[in-house]
Design a protein around this motif. Sequence first.
Motif, PDB file in Angstrom:
ATOM      1  N   GLN A 132       1.268  -1.404  -0.370  1.00  0.00           N
ATOM      2  CA  GLN A 132       0.056   0.038  -0.421  1.00  0.00           C
ATOM      3  C   GLN A 132       0.889   0.914  -0.059  1.00  0.00           C
ATOM      4  O   GLN A 132       0.919   2.088  -0.381  1.00  0.00           O
ATOM      5  CB  GLN A 132      -0.919  -0.199   1.314  1.00  0.00           C
ATOM      6  N   MET A 135       2.344   1.589  -3.634  1.00  0.00           N
ATOM      7  CA  MET A 135       1.206   2.559  -4.466  1.00  0.00           C
ATOM      8  C   MET A 135       1.065   3.643  -4.486  1.00  0.00           C
ATOM      9  O   MET A 135       0.793   4.469  -4.594  1.00  0.00           O
ATOM     10  CB  MET A 135      -0.343   1.122  -4.388  1.00  0.00           C
ATOM     11  N   HIS A 136       0.961   4.141  -2.348  1.00  0.00           N
ATOM     12  CA  HIS A 136       0.985   5.747  -1.811  1.00  0.00           C
ATOM     13  C   HIS A 136       2.320   6.487  -3.351  1.00  0.00           C
ATOM     14  O   HIS A 136       1.523   7.378  -3.831  1.00  0.00           O
ATOM     15  CB  HIS A 136       1.094   5.777  -0.886  1.00  0.00           C
ATOM     16  N   GLU A 137       3.251   5.800  -3.159  1.00  0.00           N
ATOM     17  CA  GLU A 137       3.975   6.647  -3.375  1.00  0.00           C
ATOM     18  C   GLU A 137       4.213   6.355  -5.451  1.00  0.00           C
ATOM     19  O   GLU A 137       4.387   7.719  -5.585  1.00  0.00           O
ATOM     20  CB  GLU A 137       5.722   6.201  -3.209  1.00  0.00           C
ATOM     21  N   LEU A 139       2.383   6.561  -8.428  1.00  0.00           N
ATOM     22  CA  LEU A 139       1.078   6.391  -9.352  1.00  0.00           C
ATOM     23  C   LEU A 139       0.605   5.292 -10.039  1.00  0.00           C
ATOM     24  O   LEU A 139      -0.385   4.025 -10.279  1.00  0.00           O
ATOM     25  CB  LEU A 139       0.878   7.598  -9.669  1.00  0.00           C
ATOM     26  N   MET A 142      -0.339   1.905  -8.622  1.00  0.00           N
ATOM     27  CA  MET A 142      -1.326   2.113  -7.764  1.00  0.00           C
ATOM     28  C   MET A 142      -2.520   1.956  -9.137  1.00  0.00           C
ATOM     29  O   MET A 142      -3.513   0.813  -8.958  1.00  0.00           O
ATOM     30  CB  MET A 142      -1.828   3.754  -7.710  1.00  0.00           C
ATOM     31  N   GLN A 143      -2.305   2.352 -10.673  1.00  0.00           N
ATOM     32  CA  GLN A 143      -3.034   2.102 -10.987  1.00  0.00           C
ATOM     33  C   GLN A 143      -2.978   0.611 -11.887  1.00  0.00           C
ATOM     34  O   GLN A 143      -3.788  -0.001 -12.266  1.00  0.00           O
ATOM     35  CB  GLN A 143      -2.335   2.714 -12.435  1.00  0.00           C
ATOM     36  N   PHE A 145      -1.689  -2.411 -10.112  1.00  0.00           N
ATOM     37  CA  PHE A 145      -2.989  -3.042  -8.879  1.00  0.00           C
ATOM     38  C   PHE A 145      -4.674  -2.867  -9.847  1.00  0.00           C
ATOM     39  O   PHE A 145      -4.812  -3.907  -9.114  1.00  0.00           O
ATOM     40  CB  PHE A 145      -2.734  -2.510  -7.382  1.00  0.00           C
ATOM     41  N   HIS A 146      -5.112  -1.895 -10.054  1.00  0.00           N
ATOM     42  CA  HIS A 146      -6.360  -1.660  -9.882  1.00  0.00           C
ATOM     43  C   HIS A 146      -6.505  -2.556 -10.962  1.00  0.00           C
ATOM     44  O   HIS A 146      -7.873  -3.095 -11.012  1.00  0.00           O
ATOM     45  CB  HIS A 146      -6.963  -0.382  -9.614  1.00  0.00           C
TER      46      HIS A 146
END
Lengths: 258, 258
Positions: A132, A135-137, A139, A142-143, A145-146
């Motif tokens: 997490q 992913m916070h660091e 983008l 995070m994308q 993972f989504h």
Amino acid sequence: MNDMTFHAETRAPIPQSTAVICSRCVARNACLPSGIGTLDILRLDKLVGYRRRLARDEVLFRKDQPFAMIYAVRFGHLKSSRPDHRGHPHVTGFYMAGELLGLDAIYAGRHACTTVALEDSEVCEIPYSRFQESMHESLPLMQRFHAALSHEIVREQNALLHADMSGAERLATLLLDLSARYAERGYSGRRFRLRMSRADMGNYLGLTIESISRLLGRFRDEHWIALDKREIELLDPGRLEALLSAAPGEPGVSHEEE
Amino acid sequence: MNDMTFHAETRAPIPQSTAVICSRCVARNACLPSGIGTLDILRLDKLVGYRRRLARDEVLFRKDQPFAMIYAVRFGHLKSSRPDHRGHPHVTGFYMAGELLGLDAIYAGRHACTTVALEDSEVCEIPYSRFQESMHESLPLMQRFHAALSHEIVREQNALLHADMSGAERLATLLLDLSARYAERGYSGRRFRLRMSRADMGNYLGLTIESISRLLGRFRDEHWIALDKREIELLDPGRLEALLSAAPGEPGVSHEEE
DNA sequence: CGCTTACTTGAGAGACTTCAAGAGTTGTGG
DNA sequence: CCACAACTCTTGAAGTCTCTCAAGTAAGCG
């Protein structure tokens, strides 16, 4: 055919954890590193410090266990199952190299299914809290993972379409799905080994083991497949697809709408 | 019973967009604001600037349309469907207040299903790119979203368990699922209105419309439910649950494992 | 080599579907 | 406001598919 096979001399005591490098992993194109930049892959490398080996039938995680890690399959095959309303286990999916495990646990903080190895396998452990932070660091991470989560939703929806399919159609769907996933990974989509038992296939598809056996026999008799134990060859994938696209008396036109 | 009903005098030209405030929304406890701090809810407020009204049968988005927004149901009911292998539409889910729509589109960048309103409804539009930025800034928001995605996976898995259930069991599952979701939202879980047609129910459960009709009739005759058109009252939810937990000759014990 | 497990094959029973018709609702236009 | 049309739902009878029960065969493992 013997592609993804892993030979373990011992089955009980197996080395538990070794360092791993995503950018060199054979599964990287089907896994989280796919489509993200070198920098973010390095980030993953630091994150995914350890991998875990599983002997056949070994449990990776059990339903209701507290959620701490997501896992990525390095090699081998696993199956997930959860108890149905009767308390009997129901197979919810089969997983192969590059696929993520444990995503259904994020919601409740506890695993929603039990996952076991169908053969000797290896998975990467990804501590979710650290993931997490990463992913916070990042983008792109995070994308990515989504997209993986969304992909899992779509896959479940695909399985849901089994509802009003005949046994033959369901089995054809599974065979073609496995075929496509092997092909995506650079293996033969034509000849492969069924890692799961007939019982698992039946359980997954909502059919009995006898029906699976009879259907496979029928496919063999029709020369759509060749079968030797769990080795299978799709002799005529087109006919299997035709099973799905055209119903008795129906054109295969894709008219949607309610 | 008339709880969530929305009266629209006109059906064609409907006001398209109005500002919205999450912290006052009736659906907030079932929606993204649930479980996050005031600061992050304000962040959502800025993000979710607009809402959209839909008349009955109006399409929110179509399969294969480019993905740009996720949607949250403010009130009303919607259904999603996608073509099965024959090209016939197959209902993949029903959605009510607070639930998110469009999550299955993240993976491919195009919507994986077509979603239409079952009655006059209203949804919030959340531009996905801006939502991503917000999640990048706010860890709790990102976590909340991951939980929502994971929840959707679990829900699909639940639906997947239908595979080896009888018609009666499938129908009971749907009725109890709807009941629980209404109860979660503060409405009666005992009496509610079936927003979807028998055909939609059957399509969703993998049964014919005739089977649904017969099963509902049987449930009524057994005095497990009272039925008047689409109004339903669960007279004996325990018996419906018993249908699921205990199979003929089986104790309801939850023994999992392969 | 014998036992356990996995798979195959057969016959009868049950569940849901299909085909068909009819009743009840809803909406629209005169 | 009523009548007709369209749609939704209900109900019945025959057919089909899968399951259940029951052996029996083959393969894997000790």
